[in-house]
Design an enzyme around this catalytic site. Structure first.
Site, PDB file in Angstrom:
ATOM      1  N   ARG A 265       0.837  -1.187   0.000  1.00  0.00           N
ATOM      2  CA  ARG A 265       0.000   0.000   0.000  1.00  0.00           C
ATOM      3  C   ARG A 265       0.882   1.251   0.000  1.00  0.00           C
ATOM      4  O   ARG A 265       1.925   1.287   0.639  1.00  0.00           O
ATOM      5  CB  ARG A 265      -0.900   0.037   1.234  1.00  0.00           C
ATOM      6  CG  ARG A 265      -2.073  -0.913   1.180  1.00  0.00           C
ATOM      7  CD  ARG A 265      -2.963  -0.736   2.406  1.00  0.00           C
ATOM      8  NE  ARG A 265      -2.362  -1.300   3.606  1.00  0.00           N
ATOM      9  CZ  ARG A 265      -1.804  -0.588   4.576  1.00  0.00           C
ATOM     10  NH1 ARG A 265      -1.756   0.742   4.492  1.00  0.00           N
ATOM     11  NH2 ARG A 265      -1.299  -1.174   5.645  1.00  0.00           N
TER      12      ARG A 265
ATOM     13  N   TYR B 187      -0.872  -3.759  -7.129  1.00  0.00           N
ATOM     14  CA  TYR B 187      -0.802  -4.455  -5.839  1.00  0.00           C
ATOM     15  C   TYR B 187      -2.171  -4.462  -5.150  1.00  0.00           C
ATOM     16  O   TYR B 187      -2.918  -3.484  -5.202  1.00  0.00           O
ATOM     17  CB  TYR B 187       0.247  -3.792  -4.927  1.00  0.00           C
ATOM     18  CG  TYR B 187       0.142  -4.272  -3.502  1.00  0.00           C
ATOM     19  CD1 TYR B 187       0.623  -5.524  -3.143  1.00  0.00           C
ATOM     20  CD2 TYR B 187      -0.513  -3.525  -2.535  1.00  0.00           C
ATOM     21  CE1 TYR B 187       0.479  -6.008  -1.852  1.00  0.00           C
ATOM     22  CE2 TYR B 187      -0.664  -3.992  -1.238  1.00  0.00           C
ATOM     23  CZ  TYR B 187      -0.170  -5.231  -0.908  1.00  0.00           C
ATOM     24  OH  TYR B 187      -0.335  -5.704   0.361  1.00  0.00           O
TER      25      TYR B 187
ATOM     26  N   LYS C 120      -9.528  -2.431   1.248  1.00  0.00           N
ATOM     27  CA  LYS C 120      -9.309  -1.278   2.125  1.00  0.00           C
ATOM     28  C   LYS C 120     -10.088  -0.055   1.640  1.00  0.00           C
ATOM     29  O   LYS C 120     -10.604   0.720   2.446  1.00  0.00           O
ATOM     30  CB  LYS C 120      -7.820  -0.939   2.202  1.00  0.00           C
ATOM     31  CG  LYS C 120      -6.923  -2.100   2.618  1.00  0.00           C
ATOM     32  CD  LYS C 120      -7.268  -2.677   3.987  1.00  0.00           C
ATOM     33  CE  LYS C 120      -6.187  -3.634   4.452  1.00  0.00           C
ATOM     34  NZ  LYS C 120      -6.514  -4.321   5.699  1.00  0.00           N
TER      35      LYS C 120
ATOM     36  N   HIS D  63     -11.115  -2.201  11.091  1.00  0.00           N
ATOM     37  CA  HIS D  63      -9.995  -3.065  10.718  1.00  0.00           C
ATOM     38  C   HIS D  63      -9.867  -4.155  11.782  1.00  0.00           C
ATOM     39  O   HIS D  63      -8.935  -4.163  12.578  1.00  0.00           O
ATOM     40  CB  HIS D  63      -8.737  -2.193  10.645  1.00  0.00           C
ATOM     41  CG  HIS D  63      -7.553  -2.850  10.030  1.00  0.00           C
ATOM     42  ND1 HIS D  63      -6.258  -2.482  10.329  1.00  0.00           N
ATOM     43  CD2 HIS D  63      -7.438  -3.849   9.119  1.00  0.00           C
ATOM     44  CE1 HIS D  63      -5.414  -3.210   9.633  1.00  0.00           C
ATOM     45  NE2 HIS D  63      -6.093  -4.051   8.898  1.00  0.00           N
TER      46      HIS D  63
ATOM     47  N   SER E 238      -1.850  -4.075  10.428  1.00  0.00           N
ATOM     48  CA  SER E 238      -1.448  -5.131   9.499  1.00  0.00           C
ATOM     49  C   SER E 238      -0.149  -5.777   9.961  1.00  0.00           C
ATOM     50  O   SER E 238       0.742  -5.109  10.476  1.00  0.00           O
ATOM     51  CB  SER E 238      -1.257  -4.550   8.094  1.00  0.00           C
ATOM     52  OG  SER E 238      -2.478  -4.056   7.591  1.00  0.00           O
TER      53      SER E 238
ATOM     54  N   CYS F 107       0.341  -7.821  12.406  1.00  0.00           N
ATOM     55  CA  CYS F 107       0.489  -7.936  13.866  1.00  0.00           C
ATOM     56  C   CYS F 107      -0.249  -9.144  14.424  1.00  0.00           C
ATOM     57  O   CYS F 107      -0.540  -9.202  15.610  1.00  0.00           O
ATOM     58  CB  CYS F 107       0.000  -6.665  14.551  1.00  0.00           C
ATOM     59  SG  CYS F 107       1.130  -5.269  14.417  1.00  0.00           S
TER      60      CYS F 107
ATOM     61  N   ASP G  55      -9.817  -9.741   8.949  1.00  0.00           N
ATOM     62  CA  ASP G  55      -9.256  -8.422   8.636  1.00  0.00           C
ATOM     63  C   ASP G  55     -10.231  -7.264   8.793  1.00  0.00           C
ATOM     64  O   ASP G  55      -9.826  -6.194   9.234  1.00  0.00           O
ATOM     65  CB  ASP G  55      -8.716  -8.421   7.202  1.00  0.00           C
ATOM     66  CG  ASP G  55      -7.832  -7.223   6.897  1.00  0.00           C
ATOM     67  OD1 ASP G  55      -6.960  -6.897   7.733  1.00  0.00           O
ATOM     68  OD2 ASP G  55      -7.995  -6.614   5.829  1.00  0.00           O
TER      69      ASP G  55
ATOM     70  N   ARG H   5       2.055 -12.055  -0.090  1.00  0.00           N
ATOM     71  CA  ARG H   5       0.681 -12.380   0.312  1.00  0.00           C
ATOM     72  C   ARG H   5       0.189 -13.704  -0.255  1.00  0.00           C
ATOM     73  O   ARG H   5       0.643 -14.160  -1.297  1.00  0.00           O
ATOM     74  CB  ARG H   5      -0.267 -11.275  -0.193  1.00  0.00           C
ATOM     75  CG  ARG H   5       0.021  -9.886   0.364  1.00  0.00           C
ATOM     76  CD  ARG H   5      -0.543  -9.719   1.745  1.00  0.00           C
ATOM     77  NE  ARG H   5      -0.158  -8.464   2.377  1.00  0.00           N
ATOM     78  CZ  ARG H   5      -0.864  -7.870   3.330  1.00  0.00           C
ATOM     79  NH1 ARG H   5      -1.992  -8.419   3.753  1.00  0.00           N
ATOM     80  NH2 ARG H   5      -0.438  -6.756   3.881  1.00  0.00           N
TER      81      ARG H   5
END
Length: 612
Positions: free
Chosen positions: A73, A222, A231, A251, A273, A275, A299, A394
């Site tokens: 991102r 991406y 998002k 989130h 993200s 974590c 998510d 990913r």
């Protein structure tokens, strides 16, 4: 494949497509139906273009390598466009750079997009029309979007990440859909960059127009920048819609926990993200006695109070777009079982026997295979000094394949939430778990969250960053107003407000090692949280920062030696510095916009710490 003509569509959708067709000048238009045949066509097209490669060790799995300039991102190029700047971002203190989103005037941004970037950008390419739904079809919380894109990677990924195709088109209200436009920004013939992945990083920009429910993204292929349901719609535009309509777009993972007595509760938890959201969402409980954990989502959560005052949550997504490195049979066996079929891997490494590899899979990978790194360099070894997989690589896999999906994960009504949990990577000073004193204090705790930066965006290093609500990159409107929105629910009648908690799995001891084993052992913390939700008063005691578990109230059976004293400590000097850092952040980023209730909570925290 579907050959639906554009002129058979509703007038609003037809006008949207025709307008963008004239602007982007694609060679052809294809309306996506979401079929297997269509997906095979997209995959074969990418394989022929050397954008994608099969992984023959697994069923229907593929690897994609992006241009190294298009791997995450790009927060610095992501904008919310409203007429008034203050509707998007708080006014920072004089001389301070605002870090709570980026704003641009709609007219100025549209001139840049539609006069400079998009004209002719799809020449030689196909414009794909993707009808997609965020949330279960038929749920009152779900939202339908139409994404126009020139990327077959986006089509294949949106098919995994959203409900997509004919079944969505049949439910489309022609007067009510989110308009999404995306281009990789490289008309054909494209210049030879040395990479098969098309993108235009110099001109990348991701924009949102809340007033007209539009998302426009240019130059990046991406996922977080190009899969506009994720998002962009689910969080940035979603948070705006949630404020206007009286709900939450967050989130957050959603999971169900059933204790040995058969009692089930659901939690929603917010972490930045990378974590551990996905690991927690799919954990295998290690707590003795027959605990069961099930995943609703890993998510994003859309949550709304129902007519009985119960907060209910849906997962708007249909797939996982998980961080690969660190995922293995020890940290997340359920994710590993999920990704062995029908999965698209991006920027991971490849093994010579047709499999995938990333940091963390050393034990699972045969020693006699050669590894090709994410840049295509063969015979990678640890001695190279480079990671095999990009840190933000990913996996994109269908949720339905996860072996621990909750039976209610597609319930249109959503699942009832008993606890809201916030947390981040804090190596020092922050205890394993504590409970907010009340809703207002909980909103303050979430607003003052901090965490080590991760590879999910373009930040470097291990700096501890402020990440309120784990939403800092995703606020669709002014964070001060966002806090007010959360605070407003404590004044609404007849609501069963969930308890709010903060957790920290990542505290380290003086030896630099983690004090808490994490992963499946986190069930022990969730057990305490759910007992608090059941009203057990004798297992918590007040501290300056919140309610901490009393000694021996966490079930540590079978864990061995855990330094609970250090793990649960609240060092006075550390917390005075924490208060100062939070106060400086609020002053710098919010200036006079900050809600008075949050200032009160900060002052109260400082007073309690000083008196401790």
């Amino acid at each position: 494949m579907n050959d639906t003509p554009v002129n058979s569509l509703g007038p609003q959708l037809q006008a949207f497509i025709r307008e963008k067709q004239e602007l982007c000048q694609p060679e052809r238009i294809h309306i996506c139906d979401g079929s297997e045949e269509e997906n095979d066509f997209m995959v074969n097209q990418m394989i022929e273009a050397k954008m994608m490669k099969r992984l023959p060790l697994y069923e229907n799995c593929y690897i994609v390598r992006t241009d190294p300039a298009d791997v995450a991102r790009v927060e610095s190029k992501t904008f919310i466009c409203t007429e008034r700047r203050e509707d998007t971002i708080p006014t920072p203190a004089p001389g301070v750079e605002g870090r709570l989103g980026k704003w641009e005037a709609p007219d100025k941004m549209k001139r840049k997009l539609f006069e400079e970037n998009f004209p002719g950008c799809m020449k030689g390419r196909t414009m794909y029309v993707i009808p997609f739904c965020m949330g279960p079809l038929g749920s009152p919380l779900s939202k339908i979007g139409i994404q126009l894109t020139d990327s077959p990677y986006v089509v294949a990924s949106m098919r995994i990440m959203t409900r997509m195709g004919d079944r969505v088109m049949r439910r489309l209200d022609d007067n009510d859909f989110v308009k999404c436009l995306h281009s990789v920004g490289q008309p054909l013939p494209a210049p030879d960059t040395g990479y098969a992945w098309p993108c235009n990083p110099e001109k990348t920009v991701i924009t949102h127009f809340p007033a007209t429910r539009e998302i426009v993204s240019f130059g990046s292929g991406y996922g977080g920048n190009s899969l506009l349901g994720k998002k962009c719609l689910a969080l940035r535009l979603g948070s705006v819609m949630a404020k206007e309509e009286g709900w939450f777009a967050e989130h957050m993972l959603i999971m169900g926990l059933t204790n040995p007595k058969g009692e089930k509760k659901y939690i929603a938890a917010a972490f930045p993200s990378a974590c551990g959201k996905t690991n927690l969402a799919m954990l295998n409980p290690t707590l003795p006695g027959g605990w069961k954990a099930e995943c609703v989502g890993d998510d994003i959560a859309w949550m709304k109070f129902d007519e009985n005052g119960v907060l209910r949550a849906i997962n708007p997504e249909y797939g996982f777009f998980g961080v690969a490195p660190g995922t293995n049979m020890s940290s997340n066996p359920n994710a590993m079982r999920t990704v062995t079929k029908n999965t698209v891997f991006t920027n991971v490494a490849e093994t010579s026997n047709g499999g995938f590899y990333w940091e963390g899979l050393e034990k699972e990978t045969p020693s006699d295979v050669a590894i090709t790194d994410w840049l295509g360099n063969e015979n990678w070894t640890k001695d190279s000094g480079r990671p095999a997989a990009h840190p933000n690589s990913r996996f994109c896999a269908p949720i339905g394949q996860c072996p621990v999906m909750d039976p209610a994960w597609e319930d249109p009504a959503g699942v009832p939430i008993d606890a809201l949990i916030f947390g981040g990577r804090r190596p020092q000073g922050i205890p394993l778990v504590y409970e907010a004193f009340n809703w207002q204090h909980g909103v303050f705790v979430a607003s003052s969250m901090r965490s080590e930066a991760t590879a999910a965006a373009e930040h470097k290093g291990k700096v501890v960053m402020h990440d309120p609500f784990a939403m800092r990159p995703f606020f669709g409107y002014n964070f001060a107003n966002y806090m007010e929105h959360w605070l407003s629910f404590q004044d609404k009648p007849n609501l069963n407000l969930p308890k709010i908690f903060h957790v920290n799995w990542f505290r380290k001891g003086n030896d630099g090692k983690f004090l808490w084993p994490g992963f499946g052992e986190n069930t022990r913390v969730l057990d305490w949280i759910l007992r608090r939700c059941d009203g057990q008063e004798d297992i918590a005691a007040p501290s300056p920062i919140g309610l901490l578990p009393k000694n021996n109230s966490l079930n540590l059976d079978g864990l061995g030696e855990i330094n609970m004293r250090e793990l649960m400590s609240v060092p006075k000097d550390y917390w005075l510095k924490e208060v100062e850092a939070i106060r400086n952040y609020f002053h710098d980023q919010l200036s006079t916009d900050i809600p008075s209730a949050i200032v009160d909570e900060l002052n109260n925290l400082e007073e309690r710490v000083r008196q401790s």
